[in-house]
Design an enzyme around this catalytic site. Structure first.
Site: not given
Ligand code: PGA
Length: 249
Positions: A11, A13, A96, A98, A168, A174, A212
């Protein structure tokens, strides 16, 4: 128990220009040429066609990060499933955290997006996960069950069997605070159990962990019996790191 093919999704983003996306694909493909895992790259909308072209003939598929639930209409700034399929996109991340938190995506919209994706021939990667507050209050399973039931409400059991799920935990995205392998296993086993409760072929559904994931922790997470792969954000931006995660599957 059916063997579930490992599934690793990137992903990106809102990262990578067209040139950067092209460079990434060229650097990645030789590094993962022998993988048996399903590998899906999810770039921003504008780089989708480039990544599709660049990875033609390789064992990599391409996914979007969002889509609208309606086939067409007055929805400024949105993209439909048909538009994605037309450029040979194969999958779409839905729900997601976000998008839920920053862009107001609701469970009601997701209950329409997931079947719309399937009907168009896209593989939905549906994300669910609890906040830190919910985890501390012992509400993780309540939250996961609620999201799953709401977002899959319009599907029959066979339809649910075609969805890829991603667990998640929001506190792990993140932040560098990866869920422990035990935490990931427990939540994903719970999701599989909930899928069974919905009458779905739960043992066939791929359920990924995201939050992460790095080359250093991927193998241990994916060694858990119910963790079928990873949805990778930050560490998917570097072809060497992402290839190492694919190799760990
Ligand atoms: P990250 O994001 O690996 O940077 O924690 C995962 C995601 O948001 O799908």
């Amino acid at each position: 128990m059916p063997e579930r093919t490992p599934y690793i999704a990137a992903n990106w983003k809102m990262h990578k220009t067209l040139a950067a996306a092209a460079g990434f694909v060229d650097a990645l493909l030789p590094r993962i040429a022998t993988t048996a895992a399903d590998v899906v790259l999810c770039p921003p909308f504008l780089a989708l066609a480039e990544v599709v072209e660049r990875s033609r003939g390789a064992a990599v598929r391409v996914g979007a990060q969002n889509m609208h639930e309606e086939p067409a209409g007055a929805f400024t700034g949105e993209v439909s499933a048909e538009m994605l399929v037309e450029i040979e996109v194969d999958a779409v991340i839905l729900g997601h955290s976000e998008r839920r938190r920053l862009f107001g995506e609701t469970d009601e919209a997701l209950a329409r997006k997931v079947p719309a994706a399937l009907a168009a021939g896209l593989e939905p990667i549906l994300c669910v996960g609890e906040t830190e507050e919910a985890r501390e209050a012992g509400q993780t399973e309540v939250v996961l069950e609620r999201q799953l039931q709401a977002d899959l409400a319009a599907l029959d059991p066979a339809g649910i069997g075609r969805v890829v799920l991603a667990y998640e935990p929001i506190w792990a995205i993140g932040t560098g605070r990866t869920a422990s392998p035990d935490q990931a296993q427990a939540a994903i086993a719970f999701l599989r159990h909930s899928l069974e409760g919905l009458g779905a072929p739960a043992q066939e559904v791929r359920i990924l962990y995201g939050g992460s994931v790095t080359p250093g922790n991927a193998a241990e997470l994916m060694a858990q019996p119910d963790v079928d792969g990873a949805l990778v954000g930050g560490a998917s931006l570097d072809p060497g790191d992402f290839a190492a995660i694919v190799q760990a599957a």
